[in-house]
Design an enzyme around this catalytic site. Sequence first.
Site, PDB file in Angstrom:
ATOM      1  N   CYS A 220      47.077  32.806  23.712  1.00 29.64           N
ATOM      2  CA  CYS A 220      46.279  31.917  23.880  1.00 29.64           C
ATOM      3  C   CYS A 220      45.406  32.002  25.651  1.00 29.64           C
ATOM      4  O   CYS A 220      44.201  30.866  25.269  1.00 29.64           O
ATOM      5  CB  CYS A 220      47.078  30.915  24.117  1.00 29.64           C
ATOM      6  SG  CYS A 220      48.673  31.002  22.479  1.00 29.64           S
ATOM      7  N   HIS A 361      46.063  24.895  31.750  1.00 30.19           N
ATOM      8  CA  HIS A 361      46.006  25.216  30.801  1.00 30.19           C
ATOM      9  C   HIS A 361      47.117  24.975  30.070  1.00 30.19           C
ATOM     10  O   HIS A 361      47.445  24.929  28.829  1.00 30.19           O
ATOM     11  CB  HIS A 361      46.826  27.042  30.600  1.00 30.19           C
ATOM     12  CG  HIS A 361      47.558  27.411  29.077  1.00 30.19           C
ATOM     13  ND1 HIS A 361      46.543  28.296  28.604  1.00 30.19           N
ATOM     14  CD2 HIS A 361      48.665  27.892  28.872  1.00 30.19           C
ATOM     15  CE1 HIS A 361      46.997  28.405  27.841  1.00 30.19           C
ATOM     16  NE2 HIS A 361      48.945  28.369  28.014  1.00 30.19           N
ATOM     17  N   GLU A 372      53.489  25.760  35.166  1.00 30.55           N
ATOM     18  CA  GLU A 372      51.987  26.172  36.076  1.00 30.55           C
ATOM     19  C   GLU A 372      51.625  25.139  36.925  1.00 30.55           C
ATOM     20  O   GLU A 372      51.010  25.249  38.234  1.00 30.55           O
ATOM     21  CB  GLU A 372      50.952  25.833  34.748  1.00 30.55           C
ATOM     22  CG  GLU A 372      48.988  26.115  34.782  1.00 30.55           C
ATOM     23  CD  GLU A 372      48.449  25.800  35.133  1.00 30.55           C
ATOM     24  OE1 GLU A 372      47.202  26.038  34.241  1.00 30.55           O
ATOM     25  OE2 GLU A 372      49.004  25.179  32.502  1.00 30.55           O
ATOM     26  N   LYS A 395      44.364  19.347  26.788  1.00 30.83           N
ATOM     27  CA  LYS A 395      45.037  19.493  25.671  1.00 30.83           C
ATOM     28  C   LYS A 395      45.149  18.326  25.018  1.00 30.83           C
ATOM     29  O   LYS A 395      45.833  17.767  24.381  1.00 30.83           O
ATOM     30  CB  LYS A 395      45.737  20.598  25.782  1.00 30.83           C
ATOM     31  CG  LYS A 395      44.934  21.671  25.962  1.00 30.83           C
ATOM     32  CD  LYS A 395      46.502  23.032  25.836  1.00 30.83           C
ATOM     33  CE  LYS A 395      45.961  24.937  25.887  1.00 30.83           C
ATOM     34  NZ  LYS A 395      44.974  24.804  27.179  1.00 30.83           N
ATOM     35  N   HIS A 400      45.861  22.547  21.057  1.00 34.02           N
ATOM     36  CA  HIS A 400      46.197  23.861  21.590  1.00 34.02           C
ATOM     37  C   HIS A 400      44.980  24.865  21.239  1.00 34.02           C
ATOM     38  O   HIS A 400      45.928  24.871  19.560  1.00 34.02           O
ATOM     39  CB  HIS A 400      47.702  24.417  22.147  1.00 34.02           C
ATOM     40  CG  HIS A 400      47.387  25.711  22.653  1.00 34.02           C
ATOM     41  ND1 HIS A 400      46.323  26.179  23.566  1.00 34.02           N
ATOM     42  CD2 HIS A 400      48.134  26.515  22.109  1.00 34.02           C
ATOM     43  CE1 HIS A 400      46.922  27.259  23.720  1.00 34.02           C
ATOM     44  NE2 HIS A 400      48.281  27.457  23.707  1.00 34.02           N
ATOM     45  N   PHE A 460      51.450  34.210  24.762  1.00 34.91           N
ATOM     46  CA  PHE A 460      52.628  35.043  24.763  1.00 34.91           C
ATOM     47  C   PHE A 460      51.752  36.376  24.822  1.00 34.91           C
ATOM     48  O   PHE A 460      51.536  37.337  24.469  1.00 34.91           O
ATOM     49  CB  PHE A 460      52.241  35.207  22.847  1.00 34.91           C
ATOM     50  CG  PHE A 460      53.442  33.238  22.699  1.00 34.91           C
ATOM     51  CD1 PHE A 460      53.706  32.683  23.613  1.00 34.91           C
ATOM     52  CD2 PHE A 460      53.517  32.794  21.643  1.00 34.91           C
ATOM     53  CE1 PHE A 460      54.136  31.514  22.778  1.00 34.91           C
ATOM     54  CE2 PHE A 460      54.337  31.841  20.683  1.00 34.91           C
ATOM     55  CZ  PHE A 460      54.477  31.485  21.660  1.00 34.91           C
TER      56      PHE A 460
END
Length: 473
Positions: A220, A361, A372, A395, A400, A460
């Site tokens: 991502c 994010h 975050e 988002k 996403h 990831f």
Amino acid sequence: MKRNWWSKSAKLCYRIHRSFSSSTVSHEPFKSPPFLPQRRVVVTGLGMVTPLGCGVETTWKRLIKGESGIRALSIEDLKMSGFDRDTQSYTFDQLTSKVAAIVPCGAGPGEFNEAMWLDSKHGKSIARFISYALCAADEALRDANWMPSEQEEKEKTGVSIGGGIGSIGDILDASQLICEKRLRRLSPFFVPRILINMAAGHVSMKYGFQGPNHAAVTACATGANSIGDAARMIQFGDADVMVAGGTEASVDALSIAGFCRSRALATKHNSSPQEASRPFDCDRDGFVIGEGAGVLVLEELEHAEKRGANIYAELRGYGMSGDAHHITQPHADGRGAILAMSRALKQSGLSPDQVDYVNAHATSTPLGDMVEAHAIKSLFSEHATSGALAFSSTKGAVGHLLGAAGAVEAIFTVLAIHNGIAPLSLNLNSPDPIFKEGFMPLTASKEMQIKAALSNAFGFGGTNAALLFATMS
């Protein structure tokens, strides 16, 4: 004739070899490589395909209004036409998440028309994620007014477009042929359709760009890494112009099933799809899978100024880091995010209190959003807690987009600077306890002067990237 040609070639190589061999061999150490002057990188074109619509203007208008591109998933969305109806129904019933952020398709305004991007020569080798990239790249190039015809200009124009998982639907169809012992029916275009780098390859072929041809695959964080890598190629002198971004078409049965099994997707709001993606909210329970593409035209500053290009912003900083912790979960103290943002700031020459907006994010997962938020609070300190720093996650509106997320959100960040509007976070009804007083994500789009802004993208494998954009003045 052929033997004579090889004979001449061999003689030429021999003469060249002898000329080097007979020259005086110096035992002096090599001189230092040529000094490369500082080359600044600016954004001159934007293009995107998102669940809010096809095109920058359509997407941006809907985003700042607080509209959503998320809807209920249907059996047809699973792209299982090669399977019988019972298998399709069974698969759909087994999915715990039944919402998705899907690009609106059709021939109307703001809709993606796939037929426009399937040319007669390469059409069979173009999977959906590739056509999204072609569409976004075309808009970005037209926006930048960069359609070079001279050979030298084409050689100094490159492409850096990555993807997260490519065309999983094609892999599913191919596996079905094996199960049915019909392997001879496998398309010769199967491999070109699933290769991540084919998005960049098709864009370069369409326009004849012969500069660097690059495709990052960092889950991502892909879109952000593709943009940051492209900027460094310009800074290093490999290109004057780079077409950079990320693309993804991951709304299919196998991709959704995989993320469902990893318990990453939102499941609590299947009956109210537009409420499913809720970054930073206490009721969040996973991300909403989405698709689309974002592409920017990056250009060396003097090159852009010389041709009178419209400059949206400057890309001043690019930071990367690795969590070195877990395959899917960030470290609880947010050290990876802090490192990436800190490195982007250091490269930019700006201090934390000079940043006006952060596009987070935050994907709407319980752990990721909290980590975050902690990282932002730790790095920006009083600048964040006083309310001087605006931040949000977009988002909530687009879901996403995986490999495209970092690129689409980088465009949102550039537009926030250019238009003086910080977009909101949708569905933030009950903020996470970490947020107090001035430290709070935007719940409404805010008109404000934004001179510098960060865009975060994490993936990831513990990969983190941060891009810092700023005005030229």
